[in-house]
Design an enzyme around this catalytic site. Structure first.
Site, mmCIF file in Angstrom:
data_model
loop_
_atom_site.group_PDB
_atom_site.id
_atom_site.type_symbol
_atom_site.label_atom_id
_atom_site.label_comp_id
_atom_site.label_asym_id
_atom_site.label_seq_id
_atom_site.Cartn_x
_atom_site.Cartn_y
_atom_site.Cartn_z
ATOM 1 N N SER A 159 50.615 19.507 -32.006
ATOM 2 C CA SER A 159 51.644 19.527 -33.035
ATOM 3 C C SER A 159 51.904 18.101 -33.532
ATOM 4 O O SER A 159 50.990 17.424 -33.978
ATOM 5 C CB SER A 159 52.894 20.192 -32.469
ATOM 6 O OG SER A 159 53.760 20.613 -33.478
ATOM 7 N N ASP A 190 48.798 29.768 -38.246
ATOM 8 C CA ASP A 190 49.828 28.955 -37.594
ATOM 9 C C ASP A 190 50.932 28.656 -38.606
ATOM 10 O O ASP A 190 50.676 28.167 -39.704
ATOM 11 C CB ASP A 190 49.202 27.659 -37.088
ATOM 12 C CG ASP A 190 50.136 26.800 -36.241
ATOM 13 O OD1 ASP A 190 51.363 27.008 -36.290
ATOM 14 O OD2 ASP A 190 49.628 25.915 -35.542
ATOM 15 N N HIS A 220 50.916 29.004 -32.032
ATOM 16 C CA HIS A 220 50.926 27.541 -32.162
ATOM 17 C C HIS A 220 50.524 26.932 -30.832
ATOM 18 O O HIS A 220 51.225 27.085 -29.831
ATOM 19 C CB HIS A 220 52.331 27.104 -32.558
ATOM 20 C CG HIS A 220 52.482 25.637 -32.842
ATOM 21 N ND1 HIS A 220 51.843 25.011 -33.878
ATOM 22 C CD2 HIS A 220 53.218 24.681 -32.225
ATOM 23 C CE1 HIS A 220 52.175 23.730 -33.892
ATOM 24 N NE2 HIS A 220 52.994 23.505 -32.903
#
Length: 610
Positions: free
Chosen positions: A291, A522, A551
């Site tokens: 991320s 995502d 994710h």
């Protein structure tokens, strides 16, 4: 932006980067960074948006562009008229040569001192054989002999024969605002066994997070206040309260953090990573970022290409400098709307189990019925519409939440509120950690890049966006709005891949190929962002999980993805310029309620917001 579980948050890339991008979790359903995931989901309790990788990765929040969006579809979200022109982006990093000298000095000193690892403090809740240590980094790299802060580090040694050891593997779960201290725990899991035999698993808490010179902007009890409201189409009066709260939050950040607040940035996170590398005695860096961790890992590769050994970027934040972080958050809100509809369709296919509606529209109507009821009377006195939104946002981060969310909604509409309270009520024991994560998310994202300064711009862009993407849009605004009133000088994001931005061409090292992982659907860090970073990093390899949206991919149930990561980390070989993996199976309704995933009651950011 926000992100989620082994992952953190992007609030936009949230905490938006809600955080991480706030939730980033390994596909196993067990977070490598559970604390980051918790931070992301609690953003809703304050009316903030869940987070970017990282805001983009309203780190803890992650951007959310549609996977199917083409390069010409950039107008899918409102344009921000205050965006800096491309020519203004990608300038030499703030601090320039002085900061570069400061990093070099700090790294030399760290290499000389090393890290003394001992039994972990009780506060870390990490048991042997994991050990903990500290590394000192300058608060301001242009003044390396000035004030220093201490980062906490955790490690478990490689389990295989010494002759096969490959050094340290450092992991960051995203955010901004997520801690990777729990990462060494995953070395004992079967999914990571081969990599853990070759590498020491090293986690750490980035500056501002946990016990690493922690930031705070308000009392944890105030941050975790519940119940609170989260209207999809707020009134003018509600918007005035959003603005007032954002201004008050900024004042709290200034009051509680003082002059240090300016030094919590992505650039300094990348510089800290270089000092950590040296302190661990590693000639070159092996790193996995999820991320928001993908963004500051890519910044590291731009600043220190000759120090890169191997890098895995899992659930990739869109690094386009004109998207960091305002537009990344707009994209994220669009992507969450699409993933929200995926959940509606899944629940409708299992109408015989949940009785929430045989069509996606009827499932949404059931959710709206619950939202209206909670607006009149919060469940258990603590679950209002904001807590409901926060809990169900998790369905966009991880398929593991699909069944628990559907069961809780069905029970509530039948008159049993206990499962919904268990799913959505804030945990007072986590209030301090979640407030800390949100503070870091805010400081990093607001310091990193220009944001619109006029409330009218935010109102115009997001009112238009909420007409077609109402689920997350205004929560994302709430989380990131302090950046409109940020009193400090805001930076200019690096134009990643443009090496002219960071130094002369002559004699410059080139980073080796890196491995990118992304799921086509995502929501926290949309697929378009992975394709953008793939384009910018020559030689990089993109592994795509088709038709999936969880994710954070590494460590999940997709053996194809895990094999590519293992091969790369163990041998350095990539699967070529691109590779595709079939999707993981969709979840099936369970015969009876199961425990929630270990990522907690919670978006930014397992390994792997913006």
């Amino acid at each position: 932006m926000r992100a989620a579980a082994l992952y953190g948050v992007l609030g936009p890339l949230s905490l938006s980067l809600a955080m991480s991008a706030l939730l980033a979790t390994p596909a196993t359903g067990r977070p490598l960074a559970a604390s980051a995931a918790r931070a992301a989901t609690t953003a809703a309790t304050t009316g903030s948006a869940p987070a970017p990788a990282g805001a983009a990765g309203g780190p803890l929040a992650a951007p959310a562009a549609l996977a199917t969006r083409s390069a010409t579809a950039a107008t899918a979200v409102p344009a921000w008229s205050g965006s800096p022109a491309p020519a203004a982006l990608g300038a030499t990093p703030p601090g320039g040569a002085a900061a570069a000298r400061g990093v070099a000095l700090a790294a030399r000193r760290a290499a000389e001192r090393g890290i003394t690892f001992r039994r972990c403090p009780r506060a870390e809740a990490l048991a042997a054989p994991i050990t903990c240590g500290k590394v000192s980094v300058p608060l301001d790299y242009t003044r390396p002999r000035g004030k220093h802060i201490t980062l906490t580090v955790s490690r478990v040694r490689a389990t295989g024969p010494t002759a096969r050891h490959q050094g340290a593997l450092i992991y960051n779960p995203g955010g901004p605002g997520a801690s990777g201290m729990a990462f060494p725990e995953h070395a004992a899991e079967d999914t990571f066994r081969r990599v853990a035999a070759a590498y020491d698993f090293v986690g750490y808490a980035p500056r501002g997070v946990g016990r690493s010179a922690p930031l705070s902007c308000q009392r944890p009890s105030a941050y975790a206040k519940a119940p609170t409201s989260s209207p999809p189409h707020p009134t003018a009066a509600f918007k005035r309260r959003l603005v007032a709260r954002a201004r008050a939050y900024v004042r709290g950040c200034q009051r509680r953090s003082g002059s240090a607040l300016a030094h919590y940035t992505t650039l300094n996170n990348a510089r800290d990573l270089e000092v950590l590398r040296a302190a661990l005695g590693q000639r070159r860096l092996t790193f996995v970022g999820a991320s928001y961790g993908t963004y500051y890992g890519a910044v590291y590769a731009t600043l220190f290409p000759g120090r890169v050994r191997r890098m895995v970027f899992d659930s990739v934040v869109d690094p386009s400098p004109w998207k960091i972080w305002y537009r990344d958050n707009l994209d994220q809100s669009v992507a969450f709307e699409r993933r929200w509809r995926d959940w509606h369709r899944w629940v409708a296919r299992h109408h015989a189990v949940y009785h929430l509606g045989a069509t996606a529209d009827r499932v949404l109507a059931s959710y709206e019925k619950a939202r209206r009821r909670l607006g009149r009377k919060p469940a258990g006195g603590v679950v209002g519409t904001a807590q409901l939104k926060n809990a169900f946002l998790r369905t966009g981060y991880n398929d593991a939440y699909w069944d628990p969310a559907a069961r809780a909604l069905a029970a509530y509409l039948r008159g049993d509120s206990e499962p919904l309270v268990a799913l959505a009520a804030p945990d007072p024991a986590q209030a301090a950690a979640e407030e800390n994560g949100n503070a870091v998310y805010t400081a990093v994202e607001c310091n990193d890049a220009p944001w619109p300064r006029a409330w009218a711009t935010w109102d115009r862009d997001n009112t238009a966006l909420a007409r077609r993407a109402p689920f997350e849009t205004w929560d994302n605004v709430a989380m990131n709005l302090p950046c409109a009133f940020w009193p400090l000088k805001q930076g200019r994001p690096l134009d990643l891949g443009d090496m002219e931005a960071v130094g002369p061409r002559k004699g410059r090292a080139v980073a080796p190929p890196v491995l990118l992982l992304s799921a086509e659907r995502d929501a926290a860090t949309p697929y378009a962002g992975a394709k953008e970073l793939w384009r910018r990093l020559p030689g990089s390899s993109l592994v795509t999980e088709r038709k999936a949206g969880t994710h954070g991919l590494w460590g999940g149930p997709n053996d194809c993805v895990n094999r590519h990561v293992d091969t790369y980390l163990l041998t350095g070989r990539t699967p070529g310029r691109s590779a595709f993996c079939a999707p993981r199976p969709e979840p099936e309704p369970l015969p009876e309620p199961a425990p929630l995933p270990e990522s907690g009651k919670q978006p930014a950011a397992l390994p792997g917001t913006p």
